[in-house]
Write a protein that holds these residues in place. Sequence first.
Motif, short mmCIF file in Angstrom:
data_model
loop_
_atom_site.label_atom_id
_atom_site.label_comp_id
_atom_site.label_asym_id
_atom_site.label_seq_id
_atom_site.Cartn_x
_atom_site.Cartn_y
_atom_site.Cartn_z
N PRO A 126 0.84 -1.20 0.00
CA PRO A 126 0.00 0.00 0.00
C PRO A 126 0.87 1.25 0.00
O PRO A 126 2.00 1.22 0.49
N THR A 181 -13.32 4.30 6.72
CA THR A 181 -13.08 4.96 5.44
C THR A 181 -13.79 6.31 5.47
O THR A 181 -14.72 6.52 6.26
N HIS A 199 -6.02 9.13 11.51
CA HIS A 199 -5.90 7.69 11.31
C HIS A 199 -7.29 7.08 11.26
O HIS A 199 -8.03 7.09 12.25
N SER A 246 -2.26 -4.15 5.83
CA SER A 246 -1.98 -3.11 4.85
C SER A 246 -2.89 -1.90 5.01
O SER A 246 -2.58 -0.81 4.53
N GLN A 247 -4.01 -2.08 5.69
CA GLN A 247 -4.97 -0.98 5.84
C GLN A 247 -4.78 -0.24 7.16
O GLN A 247 -5.36 0.83 7.38
N ASN A 253 -2.60 1.64 8.58
CA ASN A 253 -2.10 3.01 8.66
C ASN A 253 -2.76 3.97 7.67
O ASN A 253 -2.23 5.06 7.40
N SER A 254 -3.90 3.59 7.12
CA SER A 254 -4.58 4.47 6.18
C SER A 254 -5.09 5.71 6.91
O SER A 254 -5.47 5.65 8.08
N TRP A 260 1.16 6.82 3.70
CA TRP A 260 0.05 7.74 3.93
C TRP A 260 0.33 9.13 3.39
O TRP A 260 -0.58 9.84 2.95
N THR A 277 -1.05 10.19 -0.02
CA THR A 277 -2.50 10.32 -0.22
C THR A 277 -2.99 11.73 0.08
O THR A 277 -4.19 11.99 0.02
#
Length: 215
Positions: free
Chosen positions: A114, A188, A138, A157-158, A160-161, A117, A120
């Motif tokens: 991924p 999200t 976060h 993988s998600q 630290n989005s 951050w 993005t």
Amino acid sequence: MASNNFSSSQYSLFKDTLASHLLSRVEVTDPTELDDFTSYLSQESWSILPTSVQTATYETRNEVPDVDKLSLDATPTEFIDTLVSYDLVPDSDDALKFLRKVVAKYVGEACAAPPPWSSTRTAECEICEREVPLTYHHLIPRSTHTKVLKKGWHPESQINSVAWLCRPCHSYVHHVTNNEDLAINFYTVELLLGREDIQKWKGYAAKQRFGVRRG
């Protein structure tokens, strides 16, 4: 056993990968024809791929076989004959080489790590849509990471989005619910925006001028 799940995100990625390879070989004037042609070839070839390839992700990358050693013997003759008849490849051997390249590219993208951050970052707050100084929220609060991974709520993988929010929106998100609820149910931006209270806040915040003090 492999399946014919043509609605998965992996299949969509495979189809797009195949389309990009086709575009390098033919001149397309009608996007609809390309979509139909790609859909046909994708469905014909997707069904022969092992489940580990069809469900490939960053988390399962070690379970995906080496594409160079992947057997393509079950490739439908319709797939091969179509490529040859449209002069996209000279013969059946090249048709299989073409498919192997598509699969290799698809696997590489499906199993890619991924993005960090920081890449993005947006120009506007993802809630109020104002161009103001931003902070990163976060989406899965850091205080919940250990529990999230232990219980398997989300893949690593998600974890630290982030969403890029102005400070008032960031504060409001943490005001409306606790960190565990955020981690489980609102991980999200789309899920956050689905809340009625967030929508009401968005309507208010969007009208506020940054840097104006109200007495």
